[in-house]
Scaffold this motif. Structure first.
Motif, PDB file in Angstrom:
ATOM      1  N   ASN A  99       0.827  -1.211   0.000  1.00 18.94           N
ATOM      2  CA  ASN A  99       0.000   0.000   0.000  1.00 18.94           C
ATOM      3  C   ASN A  99       0.859   1.258   0.000  1.00 18.94           C
ATOM      4  O   ASN A  99       0.457   2.293  -0.543  1.00 18.94           O
ATOM      5  CB  ASN A  99      -0.933   0.013   1.209  1.00 18.94           C
ATOM      6  N   TYR A 100       2.036   1.178   0.628  1.00 23.06           N
ATOM      7  CA  TYR A 100       2.961   2.306   0.648  1.00 23.06           C
ATOM      8  C   TYR A 100       3.842   2.326  -0.603  1.00 23.06           C
ATOM      9  O   TYR A 100       4.747   3.158  -0.707  1.00 23.06           O
ATOM     10  CB  TYR A 100       3.855   2.242   1.892  1.00 23.06           C
ATOM     11  N   ASN A 101       3.577   1.410  -1.528  1.00 24.51           N
ATOM     12  CA  ASN A 101       4.329   1.324  -2.787  1.00 24.51           C
ATOM     13  C   ASN A 101       5.818   1.078  -2.527  1.00 24.51           C
ATOM     14  O   ASN A 101       6.686   1.655  -3.174  1.00 24.51           O
ATOM     15  CB  ASN A 101       4.142   2.602  -3.610  1.00 24.51           C
ATOM     16  N   GLN A 102       6.100   0.224  -1.548  1.00 22.40           N
ATOM     17  CA  GLN A 102       7.471  -0.100  -1.194  1.00 22.40           C
ATOM     18  C   GLN A 102       7.777  -1.555  -1.535  1.00 22.40           C
ATOM     19  O   GLN A 102       6.867  -2.354  -1.768  1.00 22.40           O
ATOM     20  CB  GLN A 102       7.705   0.152   0.307  1.00 22.40           C
ATOM     21  N   ILE A 103       9.050  -1.896  -1.554  1.00 23.72           N
ATOM     22  CA  ILE A 103       9.451  -3.283  -1.844  1.00 23.72           C
ATOM     23  C   ILE A 103      10.255  -3.892  -0.699  1.00 23.72           C
ATOM     24  O   ILE A 103      10.599  -5.066  -0.749  1.00 23.72           O
ATOM     25  CB  ILE A 103      10.257  -3.388  -3.148  1.00 23.72           C
ATOM     26  N   PHE A 104      10.559  -3.094   0.326  1.00 22.68           N
ATOM     27  CA  PHE A 104      11.287  -3.600   1.485  1.00 22.68           C
ATOM     28  C   PHE A 104      10.348  -3.682   2.679  1.00 22.68           C
ATOM     29  O   PHE A 104       9.744  -2.679   3.070  1.00 22.68           O
ATOM     30  CB  PHE A 104      12.471  -2.693   1.831  1.00 22.68           C
ATOM     31  N   ARG A 172       3.809  13.053 -15.533  1.00 25.88           N
ATOM     32  CA  ARG A 172       3.190  11.769 -15.931  1.00 25.88           C
ATOM     33  C   ARG A 172       3.841  10.611 -15.196  1.00 25.88           C
ATOM     34  O   ARG A 172       3.158   9.697 -14.728  1.00 25.88           O
ATOM     35  CB  ARG A 172       3.297  11.567 -17.444  1.00 25.88           C
ATOM     36  N   PHE A 173       5.162  10.655 -15.089  1.00 29.46           N
ATOM     37  CA  PHE A 173       5.891   9.592 -14.390  1.00 29.46           C
ATOM     38  C   PHE A 173       5.450   9.502 -12.938  1.00 29.46           C
ATOM     39  O   PHE A 173       5.163   8.408 -12.426  1.00 29.46           O
ATOM     40  CB  PHE A 173       7.396   9.863 -14.467  1.00 29.46           C
ATOM     41  N   ILE A 174       5.366  10.628 -12.259  1.00 35.81           N
ATOM     42  CA  ILE A 174       4.973  10.635 -10.846  1.00 35.81           C
ATOM     43  C   ILE A 174       3.548  10.126 -10.683  1.00 35.81           C
ATOM     44  O   ILE A 174       3.257   9.320  -9.784  1.00 35.81           O
ATOM     45  CB  ILE A 174       5.122  12.056 -10.258  1.00 35.81           C
ATOM     46  N   GLN A 175       2.640  10.576 -11.543  1.00 36.14           N
ATOM     47  CA  GLN A 175       1.246  10.135 -11.441  1.00 36.14           C
ATOM     48  C   GLN A 175       1.111   8.638 -11.676  1.00 36.14           C
ATOM     49  O   GLN A 175       0.348   7.956 -10.981  1.00 36.14           O
ATOM     50  CB  GLN A 175       0.388  10.907 -12.438  1.00 36.14           C
ATOM     51  N   GLU A 176       1.850   8.109 -12.636  1.00 36.64           N
ATOM     52  CA  GLU A 176       1.762   6.677 -12.946  1.00 36.64           C
ATOM     53  C   GLU A 176       2.376   5.813 -11.853  1.00 36.64           C
ATOM     54  O   GLU A 176       1.859   4.735 -11.539  1.00 36.64           O
ATOM     55  CB  GLU A 176       2.460   6.392 -14.277  1.00 36.64           C
ATOM     56  N   GLU A 177       3.464   6.280 -11.260  1.00 37.63           N
ATOM     57  CA  GLU A 177       4.189   5.466 -10.294  1.00 37.63           C
ATOM     58  C   GLU A 177       3.763   5.698  -8.839  1.00 37.63           C
ATOM     59  O   GLU A 177       3.773   4.775  -8.032  1.00 37.63           O
ATOM     60  CB  GLU A 177       5.703   5.727 -10.410  1.00 37.63           C
ATOM     61  N   PHE A 178       3.362   6.931  -8.514  1.00 39.03           N
ATOM     62  CA  PHE A 178       3.129   7.277  -7.113  1.00 39.03           C
ATOM     63  C   PHE A 178       1.791   7.950  -6.843  1.00 39.03           C
ATOM     64  O   PHE A 178       1.507   8.311  -5.693  1.00 39.03           O
ATOM     65  CB  PHE A 178       4.257   8.199  -6.609  1.00 39.03           C
ATOM     66  N   GLY A 179       0.977   8.137  -7.864  1.00 35.65           N
ATOM     67  CA  GLY A 179      -0.302   8.801  -7.659  1.00 35.65           C
ATOM     68  C   GLY A 179      -0.142  10.315  -7.648  1.00 35.65           C
ATOM     69  O   GLY A 179       0.824  10.865  -8.181  1.00 35.65           O
ATOM     70  N   SER A 180      -1.077  10.989  -7.006  1.00 36.63           N
ATOM     71  CA  SER A 180      -1.131  12.451  -7.095  1.00 36.63           C
ATOM     72  C   SER A 180      -0.569  13.176  -5.878  1.00 36.63           C
ATOM     73  O   SER A 180      -0.623  14.407  -5.809  1.00 36.63           O
ATOM     74  CB  SER A 180      -2.585  12.888  -7.290  1.00 36.63           C
ATOM     75  N   PRO A 224      10.388  15.400  -2.279  1.00 36.88           N
ATOM     76  CA  PRO A 224      10.292  13.934  -2.315  1.00 36.88           C
ATOM     77  C   PRO A 224      11.302  13.308  -3.273  1.00 36.88           C
ATOM     78  O   PRO A 224      11.954  13.999  -4.049  1.00 36.88           O
ATOM     79  CB  PRO A 224       8.856  13.714  -2.814  1.00 36.88           C
ATOM     80  N   MET A 225      11.380  11.976  -3.202  1.00 36.99           N
ATOM     81  CA  MET A 225      12.218  11.197  -4.106  1.00 36.99           C
ATOM     82  C   MET A 225      11.495   9.902  -4.420  1.00 36.99           C
ATOM     83  O   MET A 225      10.835   9.323  -3.551  1.00 36.99           O
ATOM     84  CB  MET A 225      13.580  10.898  -3.469  1.00 36.99           C
ATOM     85  N   GLY A 226      11.618   9.423  -5.658  1.00 36.86           N
ATOM     86  CA  GLY A 226      10.986   8.165  -6.029  1.00 36.86           C
ATOM     87  C   GLY A 226      11.675   7.522  -7.215  1.00 36.86           C
ATOM     88  O   GLY A 226      12.208   8.216  -8.089  1.00 36.86           O
ATOM     89  N   VAL A 227      11.672   6.196  -7.232  1.00 33.60           N
ATOM     90  CA  VAL A 227      12.270   5.418  -8.317  1.00 33.60           C
ATOM     91  C   VAL A 227      11.234   4.426  -8.820  1.00 33.60           C
ATOM     92  O   VAL A 227      10.460   3.871  -8.023  1.00 33.60           O
ATOM     93  CB  VAL A 227      13.537   4.673  -7.834  1.00 33.60           C
ATOM     94  N   VAL A 228      11.200   4.207 -10.118  1.00 33.82           N
ATOM     95  CA  VAL A 228      10.259   3.260 -10.691  1.00 33.82           C
ATOM     96  C   VAL A 228      10.428   1.903 -10.008  1.00 33.82           C
ATOM     97  O   VAL A 228      11.545   1.482  -9.700  1.00 33.82           O
ATOM     98  CB  VAL A 228      10.453   3.155 -12.218  1.00 33.82           C
TER      99      VAL A 228
END
Length: 284
Positions: A99-104, A172-180, A224-228
């Motif tokens: 739900n937090y869009n994490q992998i760890f 577009r990248f942020i919306q697709e990967e992390f929402g709004s 913020p910071m985010g990676v695909v």
């Protein structure tokens, strides 16, 4: 279930297994898992323990083996014997992680799952549960001194400051990967043409695979910071972080705040940032 464990989560499971053996239980009970998370060395957990007077020895003495220990299985990928309740807790923890869009998977996910599924009843008071939920399972601001900061910048080299042509692509990248949740602040920064956003590109220089920003929320704040998702744990986040820290150091910042750091252990290991202690003693 495709995920990884943080080092502290690995330590928590090791402690839980030792607690199981010490109690002569054939499988790990939720209480053993709780003890593992309470003693894994995490600063937010330590802080919650101090402020709510959680006593691991009381938790240990309150553990009562029950009928579930007669039926257990080896839960993958941990390869540890767990009862049904513990297995359900771990599954719920993985759901929180997703739900937090994490992998760890970290101890915060597991603590939240233990409390929300009612497995800490009789082991912790309501105030102690709230302390863990509000101190140890949430994002926390961190502080980092840049006075002696020195880094090679990470191994991923396809990073540059955001260009005028990249603005719409980044949104577009942020919306697709992390929402709004980040789009408004990033969009405003792009409109104001602030030079405080960097992007990681694929090797062809065509697609954005990650981004990082600073001075977006407040001056001197990183994030913020985010990676695909399919490129995480490849060193891109570490490289983005160091890229920004170098820029902030050049700008004269001596101390910065990492805003609402979710993967606390990542920042502790990558740049030696420290969690800012809670000021309000009654915050839970």
């Amino acid at each position: 279930m495709q995920y990884k464990l943080t080092e502290q989560m690995e330590k928590a499971l090791e402690i839980a297994e030792k607690e199981r053996k010490g109690s002569l239980s054939p499988c790990i009970l939720p209480g053993h898992l709780l003890l593992g998370c309470l003693n894994d060395g995490s600063f937010p957990v330590w802080e919650a323990k101090q402020k709510s007077l959680i006593d691991p020895s009381f938790v240990r003495e309150s553990l009562i083996p029950h009928e579930e220990t007669m039926s257990y299985e080896f839960c993958q990928p941990f390869n540890l014997p767990v009862c049904l309740s513990t297995k359900l807790v771990l599954k719920q923890a993985v759901n929180y992680m997703k739900n937090y869009n994490q992998i760890f998977l970290n101890e915060g996910h597991v603590l939240k799952a233990l409390i929300k599924t009612g497995q800490t009843k009789g082991l912790l008071t309501r105030d102690q549960e709230n302390a863990l939920l509000n101190i140890a399972t949430i994002s926390r601001d961190m502080i980092l001194s840049l006075k002696r900061y020195n880094s090679t910048g990470g191994e991923y080299k396809y990073i540059r400051m955001l260009s005028n042509q990249d603005g719409e692509k980044l949104i577009r990248f942020i919306q697709e990967e992390f929402g709004s949740r980040w789009t408004d602040s990033i969009q405003q920064s792009i409109v104001q043409q602030k030079s405080s956003i960097c992007v990681a590109m694929d090797q062809d220089g065509e697609e954005i695979v990650g981004f990082a920003a600073f001075d977006i929320q407040k001056p001197g704040f990183f994030g913020p910071m985010g990676v695909v998702k399919n490129r995480r744990s490849k060193g891109i986040g570490e490289s983005l972080l160091h890229f920004c820290l170098k820029e902030m150091s050049k700008m004269g910042y001596k101390e910065i705040i990492i805003d609402q750091a979710g993967p606390i252990e990542f920042y502790e290991k990558t740049c030696n940032a420290k969690v800012i202690p809670s000021i309000d003693l009654d915050c839970y």
